[in-house]
Design a protein around this motif. Sequence first.
Motif, PDB file in Angstrom:
ATOM      1  N   GLY A 120       0.787  -1.227   0.000  1.00 29.57           N
ATOM      2  CA  GLY A 120       0.000   0.000   0.000  1.00 29.57           C
ATOM      3  C   GLY A 120       0.817   1.273   0.000  1.00 29.57           C
ATOM      4  O   GLY A 120       0.259   2.381   0.044  1.00 29.57           O
ATOM      5  N   PHE A 121       2.135   1.158  -0.055  1.00 32.48           N
ATOM      6  CA  PHE A 121       2.987   2.347  -0.023  1.00 32.48           C
ATOM      7  C   PHE A 121       3.067   3.007  -1.396  1.00 32.48           C
ATOM      8  O   PHE A 121       3.311   2.344  -2.405  1.00 32.48           O
ATOM      9  CB  PHE A 121       4.399   1.968   0.424  1.00 32.48           C
ATOM     10  N   VAL A 122       2.849   4.318  -1.427  1.00 32.45           N
ATOM     11  CA  VAL A 122       3.056   5.108  -2.640  1.00 32.45           C
ATOM     12  C   VAL A 122       3.689   6.436  -2.231  1.00 32.45           C
ATOM     13  O   VAL A 122       3.594   6.856  -1.076  1.00 32.45           O
ATOM     14  CB  VAL A 122       1.741   5.379  -3.415  1.00 32.45           C
ATOM     15  N   THR A 123       4.332   7.089  -3.183  1.00 28.61           N
ATOM     16  CA  THR A 123       4.944   8.395  -2.955  1.00 28.61           C
ATOM     17  C   THR A 123       4.127   9.451  -3.695  1.00 28.61           C
ATOM     18  O   THR A 123       4.003   9.382  -4.919  1.00 28.61           O
ATOM     19  CB  THR A 123       6.395   8.418  -3.457  1.00 28.61           C
ATOM     20  N   ALA A 124       3.549  10.376  -2.944  1.00 33.09           N
ATOM     21  CA  ALA A 124       2.767  11.439  -3.572  1.00 33.09           C
ATOM     22  C   ALA A 124       3.676  12.308  -4.434  1.00 33.09           C
ATOM     23  O   ALA A 124       4.875  12.441  -4.171  1.00 33.09           O
ATOM     24  CB  ALA A 124       2.081  12.290  -2.504  1.00 33.09           C
ATOM     25  N   LEU A 125       3.100  12.921  -5.463  1.00 36.64           N
ATOM     26  CA  LEU A 125       3.879  13.734  -6.386  1.00 36.64           C
ATOM     27  C   LEU A 125       4.637  14.840  -5.653  1.00 36.64           C
ATOM     28  O   LEU A 125       5.806  15.095  -5.946  1.00 36.64           O
ATOM     29  CB  LEU A 125       2.969  14.333  -7.462  1.00 36.64           C
ATOM     30  N   MET A 126       3.999  15.460  -4.685  1.00 36.90           N
ATOM     31  CA  MET A 126       4.646  16.555  -3.962  1.00 36.90           C
ATOM     32  C   MET A 126       5.784  16.051  -3.060  1.00 36.90           C
ATOM     33  O   MET A 126       6.637  16.829  -2.641  1.00 36.90           O
ATOM     34  CB  MET A 126       3.616  17.319  -3.116  1.00 36.90           C
ATOM     35  N   ASP A 127       5.793  14.742  -2.784  1.00 37.32           N
ATOM     36  CA  ASP A 127       6.841  14.158  -1.947  1.00 37.32           C
ATOM     37  C   ASP A 127       7.895  13.419  -2.759  1.00 37.32           C
ATOM     38  O   ASP A 127       8.796  12.793  -2.183  1.00 37.32           O
ATOM     39  CB  ASP A 127       6.224  13.182  -0.945  1.00 37.32           C
ATOM     40  N   SER A 128       7.795  13.492  -4.074  1.00 38.68           N
ATOM     41  CA  SER A 128       8.697  12.711  -4.938  1.00 38.68           C
ATOM     42  C   SER A 128      10.027  13.435  -5.134  1.00 38.68           C
ATOM     43  O   SER A 128      10.463  13.708  -6.249  1.00 38.68           O
ATOM     44  CB  SER A 128       8.039  12.419  -6.278  1.00 38.68           C
ATOM     45  N   THR A 129      10.650  13.728  -4.018  1.00 37.74           N
ATOM     46  CA  THR A 129      11.952  14.398  -4.023  1.00 37.74           C
ATOM     47  C   THR A 129      13.060  13.348  -3.996  1.00 37.74           C
ATOM     48  O   THR A 129      12.815  12.138  -4.063  1.00 37.74           O
ATOM     49  CB  THR A 129      12.065  15.305  -2.800  1.00 37.74           C
ATOM     50  N   CYS A 130      14.284  13.806  -3.873  1.00 45.37           N
ATOM     51  CA  CYS A 130      15.417  12.897  -3.686  1.00 45.37           C
ATOM     52  C   CYS A 130      16.313  13.485  -2.608  1.00 45.37           C
ATOM     53  O   CYS A 130      16.251  14.679  -2.302  1.00 45.37           O
ATOM     54  CB  CYS A 130      16.176  12.683  -4.990  1.00 45.37           C
ATOM     55  N   THR A 131      17.142  12.638  -2.027  1.00 45.87           N
ATOM     56  CA  THR A 131      18.014  13.082  -0.950  1.00 45.87           C
ATOM     57  C   THR A 131      19.338  12.352  -1.026  1.00 45.87           C
ATOM     58  O   THR A 131      19.381  11.160  -1.338  1.00 45.87           O
ATOM     59  CB  THR A 131      17.366  12.850   0.432  1.00 45.87           C
ATOM     60  N   GLN A 132      20.415  13.060  -0.746  1.00 47.67           N
ATOM     61  CA  GLN A 132      21.732  12.432  -0.759  1.00 47.67           C
ATOM     62  C   GLN A 132      21.965  11.589   0.482  1.00 47.67           C
ATOM     63  O   GLN A 132      22.830  10.712   0.469  1.00 47.67           O
ATOM     64  CB  GLN A 132      22.822  13.504  -0.860  1.00 47.67           C
ATOM     65  N   ARG A 133      21.194  11.823   1.524  1.00 46.71           N
ATOM     66  CA  ARG A 133      21.349  11.076   2.780  1.00 46.71           C
ATOM     67  C   ARG A 133      20.025  10.395   3.122  1.00 46.71           C
ATOM     68  O   ARG A 133      19.051  11.067   3.461  1.00 46.71           O
ATOM     69  CB  ARG A 133      21.800  12.007   3.906  1.00 46.71           C
ATOM     70  N   PHE A 134      20.028   9.080   3.035  1.00 46.85           N
ATOM     71  CA  PHE A 134      18.826   8.288   3.281  1.00 46.85           C
ATOM     72  C   PHE A 134      19.297   6.944   3.838  1.00 46.85           C
ATOM     73  O   PHE A 134      19.625   6.034   3.101  1.00 46.85           O
ATOM     74  CB  PHE A 134      18.060   8.116   1.964  1.00 46.85           C
ATOM     75  N   ARG A 135      19.331   6.839   5.149  1.00 41.97           N
ATOM     76  CA  ARG A 135      19.942   5.667   5.780  1.00 41.97           C
ATOM     77  C   ARG A 135      19.081   4.413   5.614  1.00 41.97           C
ATOM     78  O   ARG A 135      17.849   4.480   5.569  1.00 41.97           O
ATOM     79  CB  ARG A 135      20.216   5.932   7.254  1.00 41.97           C
ATOM     80  N   THR A 136      19.754   3.290   5.574  1.00 38.12           N
ATOM     81  CA  THR A 136      19.091   2.010   5.380  1.00 38.12           C
ATOM     82  C   THR A 136      18.057   1.735   6.466  1.00 38.12           C
ATOM     83  O   THR A 136      16.968   1.213   6.182  1.00 38.12           O
ATOM     84  CB  THR A 136      20.147   0.877   5.376  1.00 38.12           C
ATOM     85  N   ASP A 137      18.370   2.075   7.702  1.00 39.96           N
ATOM     86  CA  ASP A 137      17.482   1.751   8.813  1.00 39.96           C
ATOM     87  C   ASP A 137      16.329   2.741   8.985  1.00 39.96           C
ATOM     88  O   ASP A 137      15.544   2.621   9.928  1.00 39.96           O
ATOM     89  CB  ASP A 137      18.265   1.632  10.126  1.00 39.96           C
ATOM     90  N   GLU A 138      16.191   3.703   8.077  1.00 41.41           N
ATOM     91  CA  GLU A 138      15.050   4.616   8.116  1.00 41.41           C
ATOM     92  C   GLU A 138      13.807   4.002   7.495  1.00 41.41           C
ATOM     93  O   GLU A 138      12.695   4.493   7.701  1.00 41.41           O
ATOM     94  CB  GLU A 138      15.377   5.919   7.372  1.00 41.41           C
ATOM     95  N   VAL A 139      13.959   2.945   6.716  1.00 43.98           N
ATOM     96  CA  VAL A 139      12.850   2.383   5.940  1.00 43.98           C
ATOM     97  C   VAL A 139      12.133   1.302   6.737  1.00 43.98           C
ATOM     98  O   VAL A 139      12.753   0.357   7.247  1.00 43.98           O
ATOM     99  CB  VAL A 139      13.359   1.788   4.616  1.00 43.98           C
ATOM    100  N   LEU A 140      10.813   1.400   6.828  1.00 43.29           N
ATOM    101  CA  LEU A 140       9.979   0.374   7.444  1.00 43.29           C
ATOM    102  C   LEU A 140       9.761  -0.745   6.436  1.00 43.29           C
ATOM    103  O   LEU A 140       9.203  -0.518   5.355  1.00 43.29           O
ATOM    104  CB  LEU A 140       8.642   0.955   7.902  1.00 43.29           C
ATOM    105  N   ILE A 141      10.179  -1.953   6.782  1.00 43.82           N
ATOM    106  CA  ILE A 141      10.099  -3.094   5.862  1.00 43.82           C
ATOM    107  C   ILE A 141       8.799  -3.836   6.144  1.00 43.82           C
ATOM    108  O   ILE A 141       8.770  -4.878   6.828  1.00 43.82           O
ATOM    109  CB  ILE A 141      11.321  -4.021   6.036  1.00 43.82           C
ATOM    110  N   LYS A 142       7.688  -3.334   5.626  1.00 46.76           N
ATOM    111  CA  LYS A 142       6.383  -3.891   5.923  1.00 46.76           C
ATOM    112  C   LYS A 142       6.135  -5.242   5.246  1.00 46.76           C
ATOM    113  O   LYS A 142       5.231  -5.988   5.643  1.00 46.76           O
ATOM    114  CB  LYS A 142       5.271  -2.912   5.507  1.00 46.76           C
ATOM    115  N   TRP A 143       6.924  -5.559   4.230  1.00 44.57           N
ATOM    116  CA  TRP A 143       6.692  -6.813   3.509  1.00 44.57           C
ATOM    117  C   TRP A 143       7.375  -8.014   4.156  1.00 44.57           C
ATOM    118  O   TRP A 143       7.255  -9.131   3.676  1.00 44.57           O
ATOM    119  CB  TRP A 143       7.163  -6.669   2.064  1.00 44.57           C
ATOM    120  N   ARG A 144       8.127  -7.782   5.258  1.00 43.57           N
ATOM    121  CA  ARG A 144       8.740  -8.885   6.011  1.00 43.57           C
ATOM    122  C   ARG A 144       8.177  -8.941   7.426  1.00 43.57           C
ATOM    123  O   ARG A 144       7.811  -7.917   8.000  1.00 43.57           O
ATOM    124  CB  ARG A 144      10.259  -8.731   6.075  1.00 43.57           C
ATOM    125  N   ASP A 145       8.119 -10.119   7.988  1.00 46.28           N
ATOM    126  CA  ASP A 145       7.599 -10.285   9.342  1.00 46.28           C
ATOM    127  C   ASP A 145       8.582  -9.750  10.373  1.00 46.28           C
ATOM    128  O   ASP A 145       9.783  -9.739  10.156  1.00 46.28           O
ATOM    129  CB  ASP A 145       7.348 -11.771   9.625  1.00 46.28           C
TER     130      ASP A 145
END
Length: 350
Positions: A325-350
């Motif tokens: 169910g995750f999508v990125t809204a157009l207004m949020d479709s930015t990019c960033t040079q710093r995006f750490r691995t542990d910032e992402v919620l892995i909802k597809w794994r238990d």
Amino acid sequence: MIAIGLEGSANKLGVGVILHPPKGGSAQILANIRHTFVSPPGEGFLPKDTAKHHRTWIVRLIKQALREAGVTIDDVDCICYTKGPGMGAPLQSVAVSARMLSLLWDKELVGVNHCIGHIEMGREITGAQNPVVLYVSGGNTQVIAYASQRYRIFGEALDIAVGNCLDRFARTLNISNDPAPGYNIEQMAKGGRHLLDLPYTVKGMDCSFSGILASIDILAAKLEKDAAGWKDDITREVITREDLCFSLQETIFAMLVEITERAMAHVGSNQVLIVGGVGCNERLQQMMGMMAKDRGGSVFATDERFCIDNGIMIAHAGLLAYRTGFVTALMDSTCTQRFRTDEVLIKWRD
């Protein structure tokens, strides 16, 4: 479900098309193409030049990928793109392209963490279940393990990434950047015979590579000044450029093996998954395999189609998120040079 993935966080521009079967099962790779910006020997790739390369090639690669995949625009469910981390200008070029496709085709956007793309593609291709992950590339060096819907970082580079260390030494030696500086160092290292003394900098679970690079640069300058007169103290054989490459690889890979083994012991895992561009290095795979074998474990790695930055990994990770169910809204479709691995919620794994 079908997704198209756009990757351009560094000098590789990749476009991939992937299919996730409706009833589960292995993902099907429909297209995975890539074009690389190659800078002259002795030079790195500048963000502005890399971004121009991506803008020049992105449309034709998208068209080529759709043709190879045999799908139409109507078949595509979402547009996945690298949100970060990476180089700012190249990331922007790809993000703009993704937004253009989203508006033009009326498709949902999914911003993807580059590191998560590497991990999930590695798991999909190799079948590794719950490994300790060694993520090694030109921009990142991390030892990672999964827990509670996050990829937790156990150790990382304190300064420059291991791939950046190799690339910068290739510039010192004026080695060609085609197909890749790290690959060319690997080939030269195979001819090395003498292990030279270099700093070995492991601090707990973290590594430092800048001091090693400074030391090997000094040795390279010494070799250039007296190519025929510098001899090994024991064998009295002449030290070569190949010896420098061999020594650099052996030292930094030993450091990576050490911190990976420590993470395996901590989490109780007997599997190692190596991802990222440096993960293609056969010597690194061999050294990691020796350590894992001693522990009764195994090593998983992929070839250059999936180790090196590619669009299919972004499509795969993006589609995994999209299915939750995750999508990125157009207004949020930015990019960033710093995006750490542990910032992402892995909802597809238990």
